[in-house]
Design a protein around this motif. Structure first.
Motif, PDB file in Angstrom:
ATOM      1  N   ILE A 157       0.829  -1.201   0.000  1.00 33.21           N
ATOM      2  CA  ILE A 157       0.000   0.000   0.000  1.00 33.21           C
ATOM      3  C   ILE A 157       0.864   1.252   0.000  1.00 33.21           C
ATOM      4  CG2 ILE A 157      -0.211   0.202   2.508  1.00 33.21           C
ATOM      5  CD1 ILE A 157      -3.050   0.688  -0.069  1.00 33.21           C
ATOM      6  N   ILE A 158       2.042   1.175   0.645  1.00 37.67           N
ATOM      7  CA  ILE A 158       2.983   2.304   0.641  1.00 37.67           C
ATOM      8  C   ILE A 158       3.687   2.388  -0.713  1.00 37.67           C
ATOM      9  CG2 ILE A 158       5.101   3.226   1.685  1.00 37.67           C
ATOM     10  CD1 ILE A 158       4.189   2.050   4.325  1.00 37.67           C
ATOM     11  N   LEU A 159       3.991   1.234  -1.289  1.00 39.75           N
ATOM     12  CA  LEU A 159       4.618   1.206  -2.613  1.00 39.75           C
ATOM     13  C   LEU A 159       3.747   1.908  -3.642  1.00 39.75           C
ATOM     14  CD1 LEU A 159       6.957   0.061  -4.394  1.00 39.75           C
ATOM     15  CD2 LEU A 159       5.507  -1.941  -4.775  1.00 39.75           C
ATOM     16  N   LEU A 160       2.431   1.715  -3.540  1.00 45.28           N
ATOM     17  CA  LEU A 160       1.496   2.375  -4.460  1.00 45.28           C
ATOM     18  C   LEU A 160       1.691   3.894  -4.448  1.00 45.28           C
ATOM     19  CD1 LEU A 160      -1.833   0.435  -3.735  1.00 45.28           C
ATOM     20  CD2 LEU A 160      -0.537   0.401  -5.863  1.00 45.28           C
ATOM     21  N   ALA A 161       1.869   4.443  -3.248  1.00 44.34           N
ATOM     22  CA  ALA A 161       2.014   5.900  -3.118  1.00 44.34           C
ATOM     23  C   ALA A 161       3.406   6.366  -3.536  1.00 44.34           C
ATOM     24  CB  ALA A 161       1.724   6.316  -1.675  1.00 44.34           C
TER      25      ALA A 161
ATOM     26  N   PRO B  42       4.516   8.818  -8.921  1.00 48.08           N
ATOM     27  CA  PRO B  42       5.109   9.658  -9.974  1.00 48.08           C
ATOM     28  C   PRO B  42       5.700   8.827 -11.114  1.00 48.08           C
ATOM     29  CG  PRO B  42       5.759  10.436  -7.799  1.00 48.08           C
ATOM     30  CD  PRO B  42       5.109   9.104  -7.601  1.00 48.08           C
ATOM     31  N   PHE B  43       6.350   7.706 -10.767  1.00 47.30           N
ATOM     32  CA  PHE B  43       6.920   6.831 -11.796  1.00 47.30           C
ATOM     33  C   PHE B  43       5.815   6.220 -12.648  1.00 47.30           C
ATOM     34  CE2 PHE B  43       8.347   2.505 -13.041  1.00 47.30           C
ATOM     35  CZ  PHE B  43       9.377   2.867 -13.891  1.00 47.30           C
ATOM     36  N   THR B  44       4.710   5.835 -11.994  1.00 43.33           N
ATOM     37  CA  THR B  44       3.570   5.271 -12.723  1.00 43.33           C
ATOM     38  C   THR B  44       2.999   6.281 -13.701  1.00 43.33           C
ATOM     39  OG1 THR B  44       3.008   3.854 -10.825  1.00 43.33           O
ATOM     40  CG2 THR B  44       1.299   4.210 -12.480  1.00 43.33           C
ATOM     41  N   ARG B  45       2.856   7.535 -13.241  1.00 46.35           N
ATOM     42  CA  ARG B  45       2.355   8.587 -14.140  1.00 46.35           C
ATOM     43  C   ARG B  45       3.295   8.815 -15.303  1.00 46.35           C
ATOM     44  NH1 ARG B  45       0.431  11.008  -9.261  1.00 46.35           N
ATOM     45  NH2 ARG B  45       2.426  12.093  -8.965  1.00 46.35           N
TER      46      ARG B  45
ATOM     47  N   ILE C 171       5.159   6.552 -16.735  1.00 47.95           N
ATOM     48  CA  ILE C 171       5.081   5.407 -17.640  1.00 47.95           C
ATOM     49  C   ILE C 171       3.780   5.383 -18.435  1.00 47.95           C
ATOM     50  CG2 ILE C 171       5.039   2.877 -17.795  1.00 47.95           C
ATOM     51  CD1 ILE C 171       7.776   3.989 -17.146  1.00 47.95           C
ATOM     52  N   VAL C 172       2.638   5.537 -17.743  1.00 47.37           N
ATOM     53  CA  VAL C 172       1.338   5.377 -18.410  1.00 47.37           C
ATOM     54  C   VAL C 172       0.513   6.656 -18.463  1.00 47.37           C
ATOM     55  CG1 VAL C 172       1.205   2.929 -17.862  1.00 47.37           C
ATOM     56  CG2 VAL C 172       0.259   4.589 -16.265  1.00 47.37           C
ATOM     57  N   GLY C 173       1.031   7.741 -17.875  1.00 44.79           N
ATOM     58  CA  GLY C 173       0.327   9.015 -17.951  1.00 44.79           C
ATOM     59  C   GLY C 173      -0.656   9.268 -16.825  1.00 44.79           C
ATOM     60  N   THR C 174      -0.887   8.296 -15.979  1.00 48.99           N
ATOM     61  CA  THR C 174      -1.798   8.442 -14.842  1.00 48.99           C
ATOM     62  C   THR C 174      -1.422   7.428 -13.776  1.00 48.99           C
ATOM     63  OG1 THR C 174      -4.115   8.374 -14.123  1.00 48.99           O
ATOM     64  CG2 THR C 174      -3.468   6.847 -15.857  1.00 48.99           C
ATOM     65  N   SER C 175      -1.851   7.690 -12.541  1.00 46.41           N
ATOM     66  CA  SER C 175      -1.587   6.749 -11.459  1.00 46.41           C
ATOM     67  C   SER C 175      -2.866   6.079 -10.982  1.00 46.41           C
ATOM     68  CB  SER C 175      -0.915   7.477 -10.277  1.00 46.41           C
ATOM     69  OG  SER C 175      -1.755   8.514  -9.797  1.00 46.41           O
ATOM     70  N   ILE C 176      -3.966   6.315 -11.681  1.00 43.14           N
ATOM     71  CA  ILE C 176      -5.264   5.751 -11.314  1.00 43.14           C
ATOM     72  C   ILE C 176      -5.813   4.947 -12.483  1.00 43.14           C
ATOM     73  CG2 ILE C 176      -7.640   6.299 -10.617  1.00 43.14           C
ATOM     74  CD1 ILE C 176      -6.604   8.852  -9.369  1.00 43.14           C
TER      75      ILE C 176
ATOM     76  N   VAL D 266       1.662  -1.271 -13.122  1.00 41.32           N
ATOM     77  CA  VAL D 266       3.043  -0.869 -12.811  1.00 41.32           C
ATOM     78  C   VAL D 266       3.425  -1.241 -11.378  1.00 41.32           C
ATOM     79  CG1 VAL D 266       4.686   1.034 -12.662  1.00 41.32           C
ATOM     80  CG2 VAL D 266       3.037   0.952 -14.550  1.00 41.32           C
ATOM     81  N   PRO D 267       2.685  -0.787 -10.350  1.00 41.19           N
ATOM     82  CA  PRO D 267       3.042  -1.200  -8.987  1.00 41.19           C
ATOM     83  C   PRO D 267       2.863  -2.689  -8.747  1.00 41.19           C
ATOM     84  CG  PRO D 267       0.980   0.026  -8.989  1.00 41.19           C
ATOM     85  CD  PRO D 267       1.582   0.184 -10.342  1.00 41.19           C
ATOM     86  N   LEU D 268       1.913  -3.307  -9.432  1.00 32.51           N
ATOM     87  CA  LEU D 268       1.727  -4.754  -9.270  1.00 32.51           C
ATOM     88  C   LEU D 268       2.966  -5.518  -9.736  1.00 32.51           C
ATOM     89  CD1 LEU D 268      -1.984  -5.232 -10.437  1.00 32.51           C
ATOM     90  CD2 LEU D 268      -1.079  -5.636  -8.150  1.00 32.51           C
TER      91      LEU D 268
END
Length: 225
Positions: A78-82, A86-89, A91-96, A103-105
């Protein structure tokens, strides 16, 4: 079905949402399993062959890789998700959303699975490795013909454990709008006090888990000598 509408009044009118959420969960699981599976096997093999007594022992490389794996395994998901939002955004343009959740998975699954692979391959009889070396097999040949071949049944069982853990993680990303059955259970079932939606989501998750376990057991039996 009157009994279904009676006991699950909210869920009975959400068939399309359940279908979509199930598809999202399967999509996240499949993509993550493929990418994290390939990378996890590579890292697991490297940990075995470069570790103490390995066929390509390299203390410095092993220590660095081992510590990196331990580091990422120690971070609560759950902390990794947060942390990597920024890295997720990037890569794919959004974190949601469902795609962003992959990405976090992947990052959360790789270190766990690489340890599972390492444990599986370390269980291979060292005598078989020595015999392969005596016959002049290359290091790559030993990896594929000895480690991966002989460790396949255990590797399949460990993969099943990882997949079931991955299903749990897909449910967790639902708490932050990641989509899937977890999202439906929390955002609709829990937040709106529609417990029947949460129950049906749980049942669907359990069906997926039981199916994975059944297929994994059959494959493990098939792979056994």
């Amino acid at each position: 079905m009157q009994w279904y509408e009676q006991y699950f009044p909210n869920a009975s009118h959400m068939t399309s949402q359940f279908v979509q959420a199930t598809q999202e969960t399967l999509f996240m699981t499949f993509i993550t399993a493929v990418i994290a599976g390939i990378l996890g096997i590579i890292i697991g093999v490297l940990l075995v062959v470069t570790g103490p007594g390995g066929i390509a022992s390299n203390r410095a490389f092993y220590d660095i890789l081992d510590k990196i794996v331990n580091l990422f395994r120690s971070i609560p998901f759950i902390i990794l998700l947060a942390v990597i939002a920024p890295f997720t955004r990037l890569i794919v343009g959004t974190s949601i959303g469902t795609t962003a959740s992959i990405v976090p998975l992947i990052i959360g699954t790789i270190p766990f699975y690489s340890r599972q692979v390492q444990d599986s391959l370390l269980g291979v009889d060292p005598g078989m490795v020595e015999a392969a070396q005596a016959m002049g097999s290359t290091k790559i040949g030993i990896v594929f013909r000895v480690y991966l071949k002989e460790g396949l049944p255990t590797l399949i069982r460990q993969s099943v454990v990882t997949l079931i853990s991955l299903i749990s993680l897909t449910a967790m990303v639902g708490t932050v709008g990641g989509g899937g059955l977890g999202n439906l259970a929390i955002m609709v079932g829990y937040n709106r006090f529609e417990n029947d939606v949460t129950i049906i989501s749980l049942i669907l998750i359990l069906i997926i888990v039981f199916a994975i376990q059944l297929i994994g057991d059959l494959l493990a039996r098939w792979a056994e000598p």
